[in-house]
Design a protein around this motif. Sequence first.
Motif, PDB file in Angstrom:
ATOM      1  N   LYS A 305       1.073  14.319  -1.024  1.00  0.00           N
ATOM      2  CA  LYS A 305       1.641  15.356  -1.888  1.00  0.00           C
ATOM      3  C   LYS A 305       3.057  15.726  -1.434  1.00  0.00           C
ATOM      4  CE  LYS A 305       0.145  19.631  -4.036  1.00  0.00           C
ATOM      5  NZ  LYS A 305      -0.946  20.592  -4.134  1.00  0.00           N
ATOM      6  N   ALA A 306       3.209  15.859  -0.107  1.00  0.00           N
ATOM      7  CA  ALA A 306       4.521  16.240   0.429  1.00  0.00           C
ATOM      8  C   ALA A 306       5.548  15.137   0.170  1.00  0.00           C
ATOM      9  CB  ALA A 306       4.403  16.505   1.932  1.00  0.00           C
ATOM     10  N   LEU A 307       5.108  13.891   0.341  1.00  0.00           N
ATOM     11  CA  LEU A 307       6.028  12.775   0.123  1.00  0.00           C
ATOM     12  C   LEU A 307       6.466  12.718  -1.351  1.00  0.00           C
ATOM     13  CD1 LEU A 307       7.334  10.544   1.712  1.00  0.00           C
ATOM     14  CD2 LEU A 307       5.304   9.123   1.355  1.00  0.00           C
ATOM     15  N   THR A 308       5.519  12.959  -2.248  1.00  0.00           N
ATOM     16  CA  THR A 308       5.838  12.990  -3.681  1.00  0.00           C
ATOM     17  C   THR A 308       6.899  14.067  -3.952  1.00  0.00           C
ATOM     18  OG1 THR A 308       3.594  12.281  -4.198  1.00  0.00           O
ATOM     19  CG2 THR A 308       4.833  13.286  -5.995  1.00  0.00           C
ATOM     20  N   ALA A 309       6.734  15.222  -3.317  1.00  0.00           N
ATOM     21  CA  ALA A 309       7.688  16.324  -3.521  1.00  0.00           C
ATOM     22  C   ALA A 309       9.070  15.965  -2.955  1.00  0.00           C
ATOM     23  CB  ALA A 309       7.156  17.597  -2.866  1.00  0.00           C
ATOM     24  N   ARG A 310       9.085  15.321  -1.769  1.00  0.00           N
ATOM     25  CA  ARG A 310      10.379  14.939  -1.169  1.00  0.00           C
ATOM     26  C   ARG A 310      11.107  13.933  -2.053  1.00  0.00           C
ATOM     27  NH1 ARG A 310       8.465  18.084   2.294  1.00  0.00           N
ATOM     28  NH2 ARG A 310       9.112  19.426   0.611  1.00  0.00           N
ATOM     29  N   LEU A 311      10.333  12.993  -2.617  1.00  0.00           N
ATOM     30  CA  LEU A 311      10.958  11.993  -3.501  1.00  0.00           C
ATOM     31  C   LEU A 311      11.511  12.673  -4.750  1.00  0.00           C
ATOM     32  CD1 LEU A 311       8.400   9.052  -3.200  1.00  0.00           C
ATOM     33  CD2 LEU A 311      10.784   9.035  -2.433  1.00  0.00           C
ATOM     34  N   ARG A 312      10.771  13.634  -5.233  1.00  0.00           N
ATOM     35  CA  ARG A 312      11.194  14.342  -6.445  1.00  0.00           C
ATOM     36  C   ARG A 312      12.541  15.052  -6.229  1.00  0.00           C
ATOM     37  NH1 ARG A 312       8.700  16.262 -11.163  1.00  0.00           N
ATOM     38  NH2 ARG A 312      10.133  17.748 -12.040  1.00  0.00           N
ATOM     39  N   GLU A 313      12.715  15.606  -5.003  1.00  0.00           N
ATOM     40  CA  GLU A 313      14.002  16.252  -4.697  1.00  0.00           C
ATOM     41  C   GLU A 313      15.153  15.255  -4.824  1.00  0.00           C
ATOM     42  OE1 GLU A 313      13.303  17.670  -0.755  1.00  0.00           O
ATOM     43  OE2 GLU A 313      11.896  19.225  -1.457  1.00  0.00           O
ATOM     44  N   ARG A 314      14.817  13.970  -4.691  1.00  0.00           N
ATOM     45  CA  ARG A 314      15.833  12.917  -4.834  1.00  0.00           C
ATOM     46  C   ARG A 314      15.793  12.277  -6.223  1.00  0.00           C
ATOM     47  NH1 ARG A 314      14.779  13.748   0.229  1.00  0.00           N
ATOM     48  NH2 ARG A 314      16.219  13.100   1.889  1.00  0.00           N
ATOM     49  N   SER A 315      15.176  12.977  -7.172  1.00  0.00           N
ATOM     50  CA  SER A 315      15.074  12.514  -8.567  1.00  0.00           C
ATOM     51  C   SER A 315      14.261  11.233  -8.719  1.00  0.00           C
ATOM     52  CB  SER A 315      16.455  12.303  -9.200  1.00  0.00           C
ATOM     53  OG  SER A 315      17.177  13.495  -9.168  1.00  0.00           O
ATOM     54  N   ILE A 316      13.331  11.024  -7.786  1.00  0.00           N
ATOM     55  CA  ILE A 316      12.443   9.863  -7.896  1.00  0.00           C
ATOM     56  C   ILE A 316      11.037  10.400  -8.158  1.00  0.00           C
ATOM     57  CG2 ILE A 316      11.453   7.872  -6.693  1.00  0.00           C
ATOM     58  CD1 ILE A 316      14.053   7.777  -5.035  1.00  0.00           C
ATOM     59  N   ILE A 317      10.488  10.047  -9.317  1.00  0.00           N
ATOM     60  CA  ILE A 317       9.188  10.606  -9.702  1.00  0.00           C
ATOM     61  C   ILE A 317       8.112   9.526  -9.582  1.00  0.00           C
ATOM     62  CG2 ILE A 317       7.946  11.863 -11.500  1.00  0.00           C
ATOM     63  CD1 ILE A 317      10.334  13.347 -11.414  1.00  0.00           C
ATOM     64  N   VAL A 318       7.119   9.797  -8.742  1.00  0.00           N
ATOM     65  CA  VAL A 318       5.948   8.917  -8.646  1.00  0.00           C
ATOM     66  C   VAL A 318       4.728   9.783  -8.987  1.00  0.00           C
ATOM     67  CG1 VAL A 318       7.037   7.449  -6.890  1.00  0.00           C
ATOM     68  CG2 VAL A 318       5.554   9.348  -6.167  1.00  0.00           C
ATOM     69  N   TYR A 329      -2.624   9.045  -1.388  1.00  0.00           N
ATOM     70  CA  TYR A 329      -1.915   7.909  -2.004  1.00  0.00           C
ATOM     71  C   TYR A 329      -0.817   8.347  -2.976  1.00  0.00           C
ATOM     72  CZ  TYR A 329      -5.594   4.638  -0.499  1.00  0.00           C
ATOM     73  OH  TYR A 329      -6.468   3.859   0.230  1.00  0.00           O
ATOM     74  N   LEU A 330       0.160   7.460  -3.127  1.00  0.00           N
ATOM     75  CA  LEU A 330       1.133   7.564  -4.206  1.00  0.00           C
ATOM     76  C   LEU A 330       0.875   6.408  -5.162  1.00  0.00           C
ATOM     77  CD1 LEU A 330       4.528   7.932  -2.274  1.00  0.00           C
ATOM     78  CD2 LEU A 330       2.839   9.686  -2.793  1.00  0.00           C
ATOM     79  N   ARG A 331       0.926   6.678  -6.449  1.00  0.00           N
ATOM     80  CA  ARG A 331       0.888   5.569  -7.409  1.00  0.00           C
ATOM     81  C   ARG A 331       2.310   5.354  -7.907  1.00  0.00           C
ATOM     82  NH1 ARG A 331      -1.406   6.103 -13.208  1.00  0.00           N
ATOM     83  NH2 ARG A 331       0.770   6.664 -13.466  1.00  0.00           N
ATOM     84  N   ILE A 332       2.813   4.185  -7.624  1.00  0.00           N
ATOM     85  CA  ILE A 332       4.220   3.903  -7.899  1.00  0.00           C
ATOM     86  C   ILE A 332       4.320   2.791  -8.942  1.00  0.00           C
ATOM     87  CG2 ILE A 332       6.425   3.241  -6.876  1.00  0.00           C
ATOM     88  CD1 ILE A 332       5.180   3.996  -4.108  1.00  0.00           C
ATOM     89  N   THR A 333       4.946   3.111 -10.072  1.00  0.00           N
ATOM     90  CA  THR A 333       5.153   2.098 -11.111  1.00  0.00           C
ATOM     91  C   THR A 333       6.160   1.066 -10.619  1.00  0.00           C
ATOM     92  OG1 THR A 333       4.765   3.757 -12.813  1.00  0.00           O
ATOM     93  CG2 THR A 333       5.947   1.771 -13.495  1.00  0.00           C
ATOM     94  N   VAL A 334       5.915  -0.189 -10.966  1.00  0.00           N
ATOM     95  CA  VAL A 334       6.896  -1.234 -10.652  1.00  0.00           C
ATOM     96  C   VAL A 334       8.068  -1.056 -11.613  1.00  0.00           C
ATOM     97  CG1 VAL A 334       7.341  -3.699 -10.540  1.00  0.00           C
ATOM     98  CG2 VAL A 334       5.086  -2.802  -9.872  1.00  0.00           C
ATOM     99  N   GLY A 335       9.139  -0.499 -11.091  1.00  0.00           N
ATOM    100  CA  GLY A 335      10.319  -0.234 -11.907  1.00  0.00           C
ATOM    101  C   GLY A 335      11.247  -1.436 -11.907  1.00  0.00           C
ATOM    102  N   SER A 336      12.493  -1.175 -12.277  1.00  0.00           N
ATOM    103  CA  SER A 336      13.503  -2.240 -12.253  1.00  0.00           C
ATOM    104  C   SER A 336      13.883  -2.522 -10.803  1.00  0.00           C
ATOM    105  CB  SER A 336      14.735  -1.797 -13.039  1.00  0.00           C
ATOM    106  OG  SER A 336      15.355  -0.729 -12.345  1.00  0.00           O
ATOM    107  N   ARG A 337      14.593  -3.630 -10.615  1.00  0.00           N
ATOM    108  CA  ARG A 337      15.074  -3.991  -9.271  1.00  0.00           C
ATOM    109  C   ARG A 337      15.872  -2.828  -8.659  1.00  0.00           C
ATOM    110  NH1 ARG A 337      16.714  -8.257  -5.923  1.00  0.00           N
ATOM    111  NH2 ARG A 337      14.858  -9.323  -6.636  1.00  0.00           N
ATOM    112  N   GLU A 338      16.744  -2.230  -9.472  1.00  0.00           N
ATOM    113  CA  GLU A 338      17.592  -1.138  -8.963  1.00  0.00           C
ATOM    114  C   GLU A 338      16.733   0.081  -8.602  1.00  0.00           C
ATOM    115  OE1 GLU A 338      18.034  -2.633 -12.066  1.00  0.00           O
ATOM    116  OE2 GLU A 338      19.383  -4.074 -11.128  1.00  0.00           O
ATOM    117  N   GLN A 339      15.756   0.384  -9.424  1.00  0.00           N
ATOM    118  CA  GLN A 339      14.896   1.544  -9.139  1.00  0.00           C
ATOM    119  C   GLN A 339      14.099   1.330  -7.853  1.00  0.00           C
ATOM    120  OE1 GLN A 339      12.785   1.625 -12.938  1.00  0.00           O
ATOM    121  NE2 GLN A 339      13.767   3.570 -13.431  1.00  0.00           N
ATOM    122  N   ILE A 340      13.616   0.124  -7.664  1.00  0.00           N
ATOM    123  CA  ILE A 340      12.834  -0.144  -6.455  1.00  0.00           C
ATOM    124  C   ILE A 340      13.737  -0.051  -5.223  1.00  0.00           C
ATOM    125  CG2 ILE A 340      11.576  -1.983  -5.233  1.00  0.00           C
ATOM    126  CD1 ILE A 340      10.409  -2.704  -8.012  1.00  0.00           C
TER     127      ILE A 340
END
Length: 359
Positions: A305-318, A329-340
């Motif tokens: 949960k904390a990691l999800t929140a930290r990523l969100r502060e960086r505009s990365i939503i999982v 767990y985090l469920r992470i969509t396979v995004g574009s090369r740049e997003q990954i």
Amino acid sequence: MSRFWSALTHRLSPYTPGEQPRMANLVKLNTNEHPLGPSQRALEAIRAEAANSLRLYPDPRATALRRTLASHHGVDPDQIFVGNGSDEVLAHAFAALLKHDRPLLFPDVTYSFYPVYCRMFDIAFQTVPLDAAMTVRVDDYRRPAGAIILANPNAPTGIALSRAQIAALVDEHADIPVVIDEAYVDFGAESVVPLVATRPNLLVVHTLSKSRALAGLRVGYAIGDAALIEGLDRVKDSFNSYPLGRPAQAGAIAAIEDEAWFLEARAYVIAERERLTAGLARLGFEVLPSAANFVFARHPKHDGKALTARLRERSIIVRHFDAPRISDYLRITVGSREQIDKLLAALIELADHSAARPG
Ligand SMILES: Cc1ncc(COP(=O)(O)O)c(C=O)c1O
């Protein structure tokens, strides 16, 4: 809450869809959308249809689309049912096929819409725990049941069963309906559509939202014995005769016919999934073996949960599920090369910082 609500409305506990925030430079890896745009042929068909015919109701039977899907899968058109996204197809399947005196079975960790439909349609259900490796064990379904539904690959784990394993399950339960939700099957699992010809109790559900990059169009479908499809039609025609608009029907036909786009786009996602998996593993994540367009991963030193929140502060939503067994767990969509690349860079930055568990 309102005194005007029906008893049913009070009882519901609705599904929470992944958020669709509008933020600048968002890296959106939370709802398993495709990183590429859809087939140009599909877009052209949608535009042409929208320009010419919106005055008229669509074909309520979606005859042309069902013909296209039937020929794509090598079945008869009367073995195809189409709906407004596979969520609607699933809802009709729950109402038409999965409500019986004995409980409906599905895994304890699976698509969280299934228990929601059970409440909506007052269906008794039992969850069957995944094993320690987060895998569905078909032997565990050897118990009294009115019906079974499995997602294959499962969500949110991404882990797939083989066709032979599902055939064994379907055969062992030949006297009850078995629904296999293949929303993610195109990204690396074996479809059980070929089993439909010889198994009258098997319904397979697909969507154009994932591997065809058309989540916004809302097209899903089911393949099964004509008698199962007739049951779905009865429910659909008691609810909404026109679930798919004209642009959706035209776009879906063109998308299914554009095999070249499909193969290229799928190869892209699979290659990026492997790169994402390797990148996460290098950072110490445990990543479940995914046959889908997302990965399910946890880190021994970081709270999900904390990691999800930290990523969100960086505009990365999982996506994070605050649910038993999977809250790490985090469920992470396979995004574009740049997003990954952005996600992995952010995780490297976060590795030694505030999300670390105390102690
Ligand atoms: C396992 C599973 N089934 C079905 C769906 C529904 O997809 P749609 O309604 O977009 O076809 C989803 C969406 O995320 C899913 O994860």
